[in-house]
Design an enzyme around this catalytic site. Structure first.
Site, mmCIF file in Angstrom:
data_model
loop_
_atom_site.group_PDB
_atom_site.id
_atom_site.type_symbol
_atom_site.label_atom_id
_atom_site.label_comp_id
_atom_site.label_asym_id
_atom_site.label_seq_id
_atom_site.Cartn_x
_atom_site.Cartn_y
_atom_site.Cartn_z
ATOM 1 N N HIS A 18 0.847 -1.201 0.000
ATOM 2 C CA HIS A 18 0.000 0.000 0.000
ATOM 3 C C HIS A 18 0.881 1.250 0.000
ATOM 4 O O HIS A 18 0.617 2.211 -0.727
ATOM 5 C CB HIS A 18 -0.860 0.076 1.270
ATOM 6 C CG HIS A 18 -1.842 -1.033 1.448
ATOM 7 N ND1 HIS A 18 -1.916 -1.781 2.590
ATOM 8 C CD2 HIS A 18 -2.816 -1.487 0.624
ATOM 9 C CE1 HIS A 18 -2.908 -2.660 2.481
ATOM 10 N NE2 HIS A 18 -3.458 -2.509 1.290
ATOM 11 N N LYS A 42 -16.616 -7.827 8.860
ATOM 12 C CA LYS A 42 -15.344 -8.379 9.348
ATOM 13 C C LYS A 42 -14.880 -7.668 10.605
ATOM 14 O O LYS A 42 -14.924 -6.437 10.665
ATOM 15 C CB LYS A 42 -14.258 -8.191 8.272
ATOM 16 C CG LYS A 42 -14.215 -9.289 7.260
ATOM 17 C CD LYS A 42 -12.883 -9.249 6.550
ATOM 18 C CE LYS A 42 -13.046 -9.328 5.047
ATOM 19 N NZ LYS A 42 -11.898 -8.815 4.322
ATOM 20 N N ARG A 91 -2.507 -6.000 -8.119
ATOM 21 C CA ARG A 91 -1.384 -6.929 -7.950
ATOM 22 C C ARG A 91 -1.477 -8.039 -8.992
ATOM 23 O O ARG A 91 -1.411 -7.798 -10.168
ATOM 24 C CB ARG A 91 -1.378 -7.482 -6.525
ATOM 25 C CG ARG A 91 -1.077 -6.423 -5.484
ATOM 26 C CD ARG A 91 -1.438 -6.874 -4.105
ATOM 27 N NE ARG A 91 -2.863 -7.219 -4.065
ATOM 28 C CZ ARG A 91 -3.518 -7.565 -2.971
ATOM 29 N NH1 ARG A 91 -2.871 -7.651 -1.829
ATOM 30 N NH2 ARG A 91 -4.794 -7.834 -3.009
ATOM 31 N N SER A 129 -2.777 -7.564 3.209
ATOM 32 C CA SER A 129 -2.926 -7.425 4.660
ATOM 33 C C SER A 129 -3.349 -8.750 5.294
ATOM 34 O O SER A 129 -2.889 -9.096 6.381
ATOM 35 C CB SER A 129 -3.969 -6.359 4.996
ATOM 36 O OG SER A 129 -3.581 -5.112 4.500
#
Ligand code: PNS
Length: 164
Positions: A18, A42, A91, A129
């Site tokens: 990031h 979450k 990515r 992450s």
């Protein structure tokens, strides 16, 4: 006119991947607003406020980077800040479906919403992450993945959740 872009994400916690995207966006645009959005389904490792603080510490040397948080639709935030684009890192191929779906949905909600994808450097190609949280959870070394300025804070939180 100032060219302001939004870098959104859950950033739980911010990784070197990031950071790399934010730093590059900061060289391309006048102002970068990094916004932390939470997924209500979450339970995070860090609260949204804590995540924002970790990003501030990571980007403390970048005068044109601002950190904020948002609730609700990203596109409403984009509109309110009069941003010229949303900037995200793309990515591996596995990101593509999800990111493309989000970009197109946002475009449906706001016709002139642009999403710009930056490619990460090759070291960060597979970094996420959730992977870092997993490594930390099982006591692995997270130092290659987490910005130096916040490493100790992240380590301590992972240590605490491991023993809870
Ligand atoms: O890349 P991330 O970390 O999964 O991004 C999460 C975030 C918060 C940027 C994303 O879930 C989001 O934009 N949430 C806000 C809700 C929204 O606007 N949904 C419609 C677009 S799909």
């Amino acid at each position: 006119m100032e060219r302001l872009v939004i870098c959104p994400g859950s950033f739980d916690p911010i990784t070197k991947g990031h950071e790399d995207i934010i730093r590059r966006a900061a060289t391309l645009f006048d102002r970068v607003v990094v916004v932390v959005g939470a997924n209500p389904e979450k339970r995070g490792l860090f609260t949204v406020e804590e995540r924002a603080e970790l990003i501030r510490r990571t980007c403390a040397d970048l005068p044109n980077v601002e950190v904020d948080q948002f609730d609700g639709l990203l596109i409403d935030y984009v509109r309110r800040r009069k941003a010229v684009a949303i900037v995200k890192g793309l990515r591996a191929v596995s990101d593509f479906d999800y990111e493309f779906q989000m970009a197109l949905t946002n475009k449906k909600l706001m016709a002139d919403a642009e999403t710009i994808f930056l490619t990460p450097n090759s070291d960060n190609m597979y970094l996420s992450s959730s992977m870092v949280r997993q490594i930390g959870h099982f006591g692995g070394d997270i130092s290659p993945f987490i910005p130096e300025a916040i490493l100790e804070t992240v380590r301590q939180r992972m240590e605490r959740t491991r023993t809870e």
